[in-house]
Scaffold this motif. Structure first.
Motif, PDB file in Angstrom:
ATOM      1  N   GLU A  83      -5.598  -4.763  -7.572  1.00  0.00           N
ATOM      2  CA  GLU A  83      -5.197  -3.576  -7.618  1.00  0.00           C
ATOM      3  C   GLU A  83      -6.120  -2.472  -7.721  1.00  0.00           C
ATOM      4  O   GLU A  83      -7.143  -2.745  -8.204  1.00  0.00           O
ATOM      5  CB  GLU A  83      -4.047  -3.329  -9.052  1.00  0.00           C
ATOM      6  N   VAL A  84      -6.171  -1.604  -6.948  1.00  0.00           N
ATOM      7  CA  VAL A  84      -7.045  -0.486  -6.746  1.00  0.00           C
ATOM      8  C   VAL A  84      -6.228   0.880  -6.407  1.00  0.00           C
ATOM      9  O   VAL A  84      -5.501   0.939  -5.582  1.00  0.00           O
ATOM     10  CB  VAL A  84      -8.206  -0.934  -6.095  1.00  0.00           C
ATOM     11  N   TYR A  85      -6.726   1.989  -6.955  1.00  0.00           N
ATOM     12  CA  TYR A  85      -6.100   3.239  -7.150  1.00  0.00           C
ATOM     13  C   TYR A  85      -6.962   4.280  -7.446  1.00  0.00           C
ATOM     14  O   TYR A  85      -7.871   4.212  -8.132  1.00  0.00           O
ATOM     15  CB  TYR A  85      -4.724   3.462  -7.513  1.00  0.00           C
ATOM     16  N   LEU A 108       5.187   9.966  -0.452  1.00  0.00           N
ATOM     17  CA  LEU A 108       4.357   8.486  -0.155  1.00  0.00           C
ATOM     18  C   LEU A 108       4.939   7.743   0.868  1.00  0.00           C
ATOM     19  O   LEU A 108       6.136   7.477   1.088  1.00  0.00           O
ATOM     20  CB  LEU A 108       4.711   7.856  -1.724  1.00  0.00           C
ATOM     21  N   SER A 109       3.999   7.259   1.750  1.00  0.00           N
ATOM     22  CA  SER A 109       4.302   6.413   2.985  1.00  0.00           C
ATOM     23  C   SER A 109       4.147   4.798   2.065  1.00  0.00           C
ATOM     24  O   SER A 109       3.084   4.620   1.181  1.00  0.00           O
ATOM     25  CB  SER A 109       3.413   6.563   4.124  1.00  0.00           C
ATOM     26  N   ASN A 114      -3.792   9.175  -4.147  1.00  0.00           N
ATOM     27  CA  ASN A 114      -3.404   9.174  -2.794  1.00  0.00           C
ATOM     28  C   ASN A 114      -3.383   7.840  -2.332  1.00  0.00           C
ATOM     29  O   ASN A 114      -2.479   7.767  -1.186  1.00  0.00           O
ATOM     30  CB  ASN A 114      -4.582   9.908  -2.428  1.00  0.00           C
ATOM     31  N   TYR A 115      -4.003   6.750  -3.060  1.00  0.00           N
ATOM     32  CA  TYR A 115      -3.754   5.337  -2.433  1.00  0.00           C
ATOM     33  C   TYR A 115      -3.834   4.399  -3.793  1.00  0.00           C
ATOM     34  O   TYR A 115      -4.269   4.636  -4.580  1.00  0.00           O
ATOM     35  CB  TYR A 115      -5.143   5.107  -1.561  1.00  0.00           C
ATOM     36  N   HIS A 116      -2.966   3.750  -3.264  1.00  0.00           N
ATOM     37  CA  HIS A 116      -2.664   2.541  -4.360  1.00  0.00           C
ATOM     38  C   HIS A 116      -2.256   1.114  -3.652  1.00  0.00           C
ATOM     39  O   HIS A 116      -1.381   1.351  -3.000  1.00  0.00           O
ATOM     40  CB  HIS A 116      -1.227   2.820  -5.304  1.00  0.00           C
ATOM     41  N   PHE A 117      -3.300   0.515  -3.851  1.00  0.00           N
ATOM     42  CA  PHE A 117      -3.128  -1.005  -3.154  1.00  0.00           C
ATOM     43  C   PHE A 117      -2.890  -1.857  -4.291  1.00  0.00           C
ATOM     44  O   PHE A 117      -3.293  -2.012  -5.552  1.00  0.00           O
ATOM     45  CB  PHE A 117      -4.424  -1.583  -2.808  1.00  0.00           C
ATOM     46  N   THR A 118      -1.765  -2.870  -4.204  1.00  0.00           N
ATOM     47  CA  THR A 118      -1.424  -3.742  -5.070  1.00  0.00           C
ATOM     48  C   THR A 118      -0.900  -5.101  -4.473  1.00  0.00           C
ATOM     49  O   THR A 118      -0.569  -5.177  -3.464  1.00  0.00           O
ATOM     50  CB  THR A 118      -0.202  -3.083  -5.809  1.00  0.00           C
ATOM     51  N   VAL A 152       0.783  -1.195  -0.034  1.00  0.00           N
ATOM     52  CA  VAL A 152      -0.175   0.077  -0.066  1.00  0.00           C
ATOM     53  C   VAL A 152       0.969   1.191  -0.029  1.00  0.00           C
ATOM     54  O   VAL A 152       1.676   1.483   0.946  1.00  0.00           O
ATOM     55  CB  VAL A 152      -1.031  -0.085   1.167  1.00  0.00           C
ATOM     56  N   GLU A 153       0.767   1.896  -1.035  1.00  0.00           N
ATOM     57  CA  GLU A 153       1.390   3.366  -1.240  1.00  0.00           C
ATOM     58  C   GLU A 153       0.315   4.418  -0.962  1.00  0.00           C
ATOM     59  O   GLU A 153      -0.616   4.262  -1.511  1.00  0.00           O
ATOM     60  CB  GLU A 153       2.077   3.333  -2.407  1.00  0.00           C
TER      61      GLU A 153
END
Length: 276
Positions: free
Chosen positions: A166-168, A38-39, A173-177, A27-28
């Protein structure tokens, strides 16, 4: 980027659903919406096909260390993060928010109205399909895999005919991979997750907002009171290892208030607390 995915056999769906399966997501995200910094964190989505739990990997790591009598690294700091519990096929989530020593439990509905597109791509021998949704004050793009028979995904994303890999959001602001998967034949309890569920205090949305505003108003006093003593001389630790004493309480109080205001960029932007 490599996607370490397992090719699932649909003929084994019944057996597959009888096991707990762990989907590990990278998760970024932007903690501060005004910054491009980005965290990065790693999250687990554990599901048996009926019920799922989504939580930061730190809870798994800490539980493993304690269970095996291993010491924590000297520079280790357990990150706070919500725990989400979801019954498959439902739109209701239980969200456990760890507010330092206090655990708040909210029952929240989450439903994305997905628009399936005809756009597809081949990744690791499987077909990924694209879907779009406007939800939580953001526009989202998701890729799901019909061959993986779980209508689940990271965070509160669900309801597509296959696992969301994957979803962003449009503003990134959010990127789930999805990074990898793991079958768990003999699942063992996680004391951090169990403790959070046991100690969780159910609150309504209104009470939740009230509590968050009270915390922001005087973080140190709130944490001292939640620990069972209102004594101003009581020392205690924050989750990041900071020792709070009478000597530094004013500085810590100011720091926590600044952090609360600065890092107020949740996935559901329309649920962000409006602090004075």
């Amino acid at each position: 980027m490599k996607y370490h995915l397992i090719v699932f056999c649909l003929a084994a769906t019944v057996l597959f659903r009888a096991q707990t399966h762990r989907f590990v997501y990278d998760v970024e995200y932007k903690r501060d919406s005004a910054s491009e910094v980005l965290s990065k964190d790693v999250y687990h989505l554990d599901t048996d096909g009926q019920k799922s739990k989504y939580y930061i990997r730190d809870y798994f790591t800490a539980d493993s260390l304690i269970s095996n009598n291993l010491p924590f690294p000297k520079d280790a700091a357990l990150k706070n993060s919500d725990i989400l519990i979801h019954n498959t096929g439902k739109d209701l989530y239980e969200r456990l928010e760890l507010l330092q020593g206090t655990v708040l439990k909210l029952s929240e509905k989450a439903k994305q109205e997905w628009q399936l597109t005809n756009e597809k791509k081949q990744m690791q021998g499987m077909t990924w399909q694209k879907a779009l949704a406007s939800w939580g004050g953001r526009k989202w793009t998701a890729w799901f895999v019909p061959e993986i028979p779980f209508q689940e995904g990271p965070y509160k994303f669900h309801g597509l005919p296959g696992l969301i890999v994957e979803v962003y959001d449009e503003g990134r602001n959010y990127h789930f991979t999805l990074n990898r998967t793991q079958k768990i034949a003999n699942e063992t309890p996680n004391q951090f997750l169990d403790m959070a569920e046991e100690q969780a205090y159910p609150v309504s949305r209104e009470k939740y907002v009230e509590t968050k505003l009270k915390y922001y108003e005087a973080p140190v006093a709130f944490l001292r009171n939640s620990s069972g003593s209102a004594s101003s001389s009581q020392n205690f630790y924050l989750n990041d290892g900071t020792l709070v004493t009478a000597a530094n309480s004013r500085e810590v109080n100011r720091f926590l208030r600044e952090q609360i205001l600065k890092y107020n960029n949740p996935p559901e932007l329309d649920q962000a607390i409006r602090y004075p």
